[in-house]
Design a protein around this motif. Structure first.
Motif, PDB file in Angstrom:
ATOM      1  N   SER A   1     -10.744  31.758  56.426  1.00 54.12           N
ATOM      2  CA  SER A   1     -11.291  30.570  55.778  1.00 54.12           C
ATOM      3  C   SER A   1     -10.579  30.292  54.462  1.00 54.12           C
ATOM      4  O   SER A   1     -10.102  31.207  53.786  1.00 54.12           O
ATOM      5  CB  SER A   1     -12.790  30.738  55.525  1.00 54.12           C
ATOM      6  OG  SER A   1     -13.056  31.884  54.732  1.00 54.12           O
ATOM      7  N   ASN A   2     -10.520  29.033  54.116  1.00 55.25           N
ATOM      8  CA  ASN A   2      -9.983  28.593  52.829  1.00 55.25           C
ATOM      9  C   ASN A   2     -11.036  28.892  51.768  1.00 55.25           C
ATOM     10  O   ASN A   2     -11.952  28.109  51.548  1.00 55.25           O
ATOM     11  CB  ASN A   2      -9.675  27.098  52.895  1.00 55.25           C
ATOM     12  CG  ASN A   2      -9.234  26.537  51.549  1.00 55.25           C
ATOM     13  OD1 ASN A   2      -8.691  27.252  50.711  1.00 55.25           O
ATOM     14  ND2 ASN A   2      -9.482  25.254  51.341  1.00 55.25           N
ATOM     15  N   ASN A   3     -10.930  30.060  51.128  1.00 55.42           N
ATOM     16  CA  ASN A   3     -11.925  30.668  50.246  1.00 55.42           C
ATOM     17  C   ASN A   3     -13.028  31.328  51.079  1.00 55.42           C
ATOM     18  O   ASN A   3     -13.383  30.823  52.152  1.00 55.42           O
ATOM     19  CB  ASN A   3     -12.528  29.658  49.262  1.00 55.42           C
ATOM     20  CG  ASN A   3     -11.566  29.332  48.126  1.00 55.42           C
ATOM     21  OD1 ASN A   3     -11.698  29.823  47.011  1.00 55.42           O
ATOM     22  ND2 ASN A   3     -10.556  28.500  48.411  1.00 55.42           N
ATOM     23  N   PRO A   4     -13.548  32.459  50.632  1.00 58.30           N
ATOM     24  CA  PRO A   4     -14.503  33.218  51.443  1.00 58.30           C
ATOM     25  C   PRO A   4     -15.867  32.556  51.536  1.00 58.30           C
ATOM     26  O   PRO A   4     -16.336  31.920  50.593  1.00 58.30           O
ATOM     27  CB  PRO A   4     -14.586  34.567  50.703  1.00 58.30           C
ATOM     28  CG  PRO A   4     -14.194  34.269  49.303  1.00 58.30           C
ATOM     29  CD  PRO A   4     -13.172  33.168  49.383  1.00 58.30           C
ATOM     30  N   TYR A   5     -16.488  32.731  52.690  1.00 54.33           N
ATOM     31  CA  TYR A   5     -17.870  32.314  52.869  1.00 54.33           C
ATOM     32  C   TYR A   5     -18.795  33.319  52.194  1.00 54.33           C
ATOM     33  O   TYR A   5     -18.466  34.492  52.044  1.00 54.33           O
ATOM     34  CB  TYR A   5     -18.214  32.201  54.353  1.00 54.33           C
ATOM     35  CG  TYR A   5     -17.750  30.905  54.958  1.00 54.33           C
ATOM     36  CD1 TYR A   5     -18.595  29.814  55.036  1.00 54.33           C
ATOM     37  CD2 TYR A   5     -16.442  30.766  55.423  1.00 54.33           C
ATOM     38  CE1 TYR A   5     -18.166  28.611  55.570  1.00 54.33           C
ATOM     39  CE2 TYR A   5     -16.002  29.569  55.968  1.00 54.33           C
ATOM     40  CZ  TYR A   5     -16.872  28.495  56.030  1.00 54.33           C
ATOM     41  OH  TYR A   5     -16.438  27.312  56.546  1.00 54.33           O
ATOM     42  N   ALA A   6     -19.972  32.819  51.776  1.00 55.71           N
ATOM     43  CA  ALA A   6     -20.908  33.683  51.061  1.00 55.71           C
ATOM     44  C   ALA A   6     -21.353  34.856  51.914  1.00 55.71           C
ATOM     45  O   ALA A   6     -21.553  35.959  51.421  1.00 55.71           O
ATOM     46  CB  ALA A   6     -22.129  32.874  50.601  1.00 55.71           C
ATOM     47  N   SER A   7     -21.500  34.642  53.219  1.00 57.23           N
ATOM     48  CA  SER A   7     -21.969  35.706  54.105  1.00 57.23           C
ATOM     49  C   SER A   7     -21.527  35.411  55.523  1.00 57.23           C
ATOM     50  O   SER A   7     -21.629  34.273  55.973  1.00 57.23           O
ATOM     51  CB  SER A   7     -23.498  35.810  54.049  1.00 57.23           C
ATOM     52  OG  SER A   7     -23.975  36.716  55.020  1.00 57.23           O
ATOM     53  N   PRO A   8     -21.052  36.424  56.270  1.00 57.65           N
ATOM     54  CA  PRO A   8     -20.618  36.180  57.645  1.00 57.65           C
ATOM     55  C   PRO A   8     -21.746  35.749  58.555  1.00 57.65           C
ATOM     56  O   PRO A   8     -21.526  35.055  59.536  1.00 57.65           O
ATOM     57  CB  PRO A   8     -20.038  37.535  58.082  1.00 57.65           C
ATOM     58  CG  PRO A   8     -20.638  38.540  57.159  1.00 57.65           C
ATOM     59  CD  PRO A   8     -20.821  37.824  55.857  1.00 57.65           C
ATOM     60  N   ASP A   9     -23.002  36.160  58.253  1.00 55.60           N
ATOM     61  CA  ASP A   9     -24.094  35.780  59.136  1.00 55.60           C
ATOM     62  C   ASP A   9     -24.500  34.335  58.949  1.00 55.60           C
ATOM     63  O   ASP A   9     -25.369  33.824  59.642  1.00 55.60           O
ATOM     64  CB  ASP A   9     -25.307  36.698  58.951  1.00 55.60           C
ATOM     65  CG  ASP A   9     -25.819  36.715  57.512  1.00 55.60           C
ATOM     66  OD1 ASP A   9     -25.338  35.903  56.692  1.00 55.60           O
ATOM     67  OD2 ASP A   9     -26.691  37.550  57.214  1.00 55.60           O
ATOM     68  N   GLU A  10     -23.874  33.614  58.007  1.00 58.80           N
ATOM     69  CA  GLU A  10     -24.168  32.200  57.812  1.00 58.80           C
ATOM     70  C   GLU A  10     -23.329  31.294  58.700  1.00 58.80           C
ATOM     71  O   GLU A  10     -23.649  30.125  58.867  1.00 58.80           O
ATOM     72  CB  GLU A  10     -23.884  31.790  56.360  1.00 58.80           C
ATOM     73  CG  GLU A  10     -24.921  32.223  55.364  1.00 58.80           C
ATOM     74  CD  GLU A  10     -24.733  31.499  54.044  1.00 58.80           C
ATOM     75  OE1 GLU A  10     -23.589  31.175  53.706  1.00 58.80           O
ATOM     76  OE2 GLU A  10     -25.716  31.258  53.357  1.00 58.80           O
TER      77      GLU A  10
END
Length: 487
Positions: free
Chosen positions: A345-354
């Motif tokens: 992803s272009n910058n990390p997501y807050a949480s993979p379960d999202e």
């Protein structure tokens, strides 16, 4: 005007972009410190106390079944995860059996609690854990460092060009009268013809040659990325209009997804900030690049009309069949081998379960890619993932500046061909190795000053960070590192 020659407006735009980039580099050399205060520390303490209370309830109730409550809960979770694995990775009677197990496991746990008289212990312990999770998330949210940059007031564009897809988002362009509203604000609108596909990147380049001082898109994230790359190339501001189906990019920019017409306010009352732009094999992306299972599924012609049915039809072959495609990835020099699915992803997501619920990125200017790798080969691994979450060996969550993806296993030159890739939801085939990278601060985005903002993150609490925050020994940063660690 020659195709390669820049007009005065473009030259000025590029000079301004270079100046902004230099100033931005100065401000982002150091990671900002956490803004943790008394409220964040108090919430961290509340989370720790609530978690301790949940454990204490079970320990004090050992003689009355506290151990049974814990054991039944874990067993139910394990059986549910195993049932889901059989459901998605098998066909026929085994799939039906998996569905029954996935439903019966949690129901059986609830019935057991009710009939054994342990329901009160289970309810109290669950409420304590819920309070601990809520306080922990709130504490970490408050302790996050401030953004590395703040939006600045933008000049009103004089020759804005907006590309609009009338079919995007089920016809939002027409439903919200975006063409007329944009033209009333002085913008030139290029309305795409669904029956005559064109290269939107080329349309954007032609607009720049004609003197455009802003580019914008009302369409899906894939179209947004193509035009954004042209804007970044010429140092022009870029306007996102949330007229797509899911509008992930617009959501992470804090724009109003329910009313795309509000995005047009940026043309008269806007502010500007710089964000990163992803690159996969020379192609731009604003959200994600998916490899493996999901990328294989979206290649199917039936996927657009029946997403769930197509996924259930194909997943048994993609997950459990011997010889199914596996991926190797080199993440900043670290090897991830045999992955079934990989998301960059272009910058990390807050949480993979999202991610299944849309996901969100709290920042878009960290200069890093988010990387999530999944390797679940059987029901036992699925159960382990359900119990241990991000600590399970089958799930890798990290960040990187460069990711190189190849097909797993040894390859001959003849096999060094292409693999399926989903770029911002668009199905492609790219030649291996596929390299993903990030261009920090490459894109100037124009935003309306009045916008909803990024939705709050629902990322799970990190107890190590919470303990450090409560004790005041180290303040967590956006990357989870101590601010005193050398950069």
């Amino acid at each position: 005007m020659g195709r390669g020659r820049l007009c005065p407006l473009q030259e000025n735009a590029q000079k301004n972009a270079q100046k902004d980039a230099q100033e931005n580099a100065i401000h982002t050399t150091r990671r900002p410190r956490s803004r943790a205060g008394p409220a964040a520390r108090l919430l961290a303490w509340c989370a720790l106390v609530a978690a301790t209370a949940a454990v204490a309830v079970l320990l004090l109730a050992l003689g009355e079944g506290g151990l049974l409550v814990s054991g039944a809960g874990v067993l139910g979770l394990v059986l549910c995860a195993a049932g889901l694995w059989w459901f998605v990775s098998r066909r026929g009677p085994v799939r039906l059996f998996g569905a029954l197990v996935a439903v019966a496991a949690p129901v059986g746990v609830l019935v057991f609690f009710a009939r054994s008289g342990l329901w009160l212990i289970a309810v109290i312990s669950t409420l304590c854990w819920a309070a601990a999770a809520a306080c922990g998330r709130a504490a970490l949210h408050r302790a996050r460092p401030p953004r590395s940059q703040r939006p600045v007031r933008a000049r009103r564009p004089e020759r804005a060009v907006l590309i609009m897809n009338p079919r995007s988002g089920g016809g939002k362009v027409g439903r919200f009268d975006l063409v007329r509203r944009a033209e009333r604000l002085g913008a030139r609108v290029i309305l795409l013809d669904p029956s005559d596909p064109v290269d939107v990147g080329e349309l954007a380049r032609e607009a720049v040659e004609d003197g455009a001082d802003l580019l914008g898109v009302a369409g899906g994230d894939g179209t947004q990325a193509l035009v954004a790359a042209v804007a970044a190339e010429h140092g022009l501001p870029f306007l996102v209009i949330s007229a797509g189906t899911r509008n992930h990019f617009a959501m992470d920019l804090g724009l109003d997804r329910a009313d795309p017409a509000r995005c047009l306010d940026a043309l008269t009352d806007g502010e500007e900030m710089r964000i990163d732009l992803g690159d996969v094999a020379g192609r731009p992306f604003v959200n994600t690049v998916s490899f493996g299972v999901y990328a294989d599924i979206v290649q199917s012609p039936e996927y657009r009309d029946d997403k769930a049915g197509t996924a259930l039809k194909l997943m048994p072959d993609l997950l459990a069949r011997e010889g199914a495609r596996r991926l190797d990835a080199r993440v900043d020099g670290t090897l991830l081998a045999g992955q079934q699915a990989l998301l960059v992803s272009n910058n990390p997501y807050a949480s993979p379960d999202e991610l299944s619920g849309g996901g969100r990125r709290t920042v878009l200017d960290s200069g890093e890619l988010g990387v999530i790798g999944i390797r679940v080969e059987n029901a036992a691994r699925a159960a382990e993932l359900a119990v241990r979450g991000s600590q399970a060996p089958g799930l890798t969550v990290t960040t990187a500046r460069r990711v190189e993806v190849t097909a797993g296993g040894p390859q001959t030159p003849a096999e060094e061909a292409r693999i399926p890739v989903a770029v911002d939801g668009e199905a492609l085939w790219l030649r291996t190795p596929v390299v993903c990278s990030v261009r920090p601060g490459a894109l100037r985005v124009l935003l309306p000053r009045d916008r909803p903002g990024v939705p709050p993150s629902a990322s799970p609490a990190d107890w190590r960070k919470l303990l450090a925050l409560a004790c005041g020994s180290a303040e967590p940063t956006a990357s989870g590192e101590s601010p005193d660690r050398p950069l």
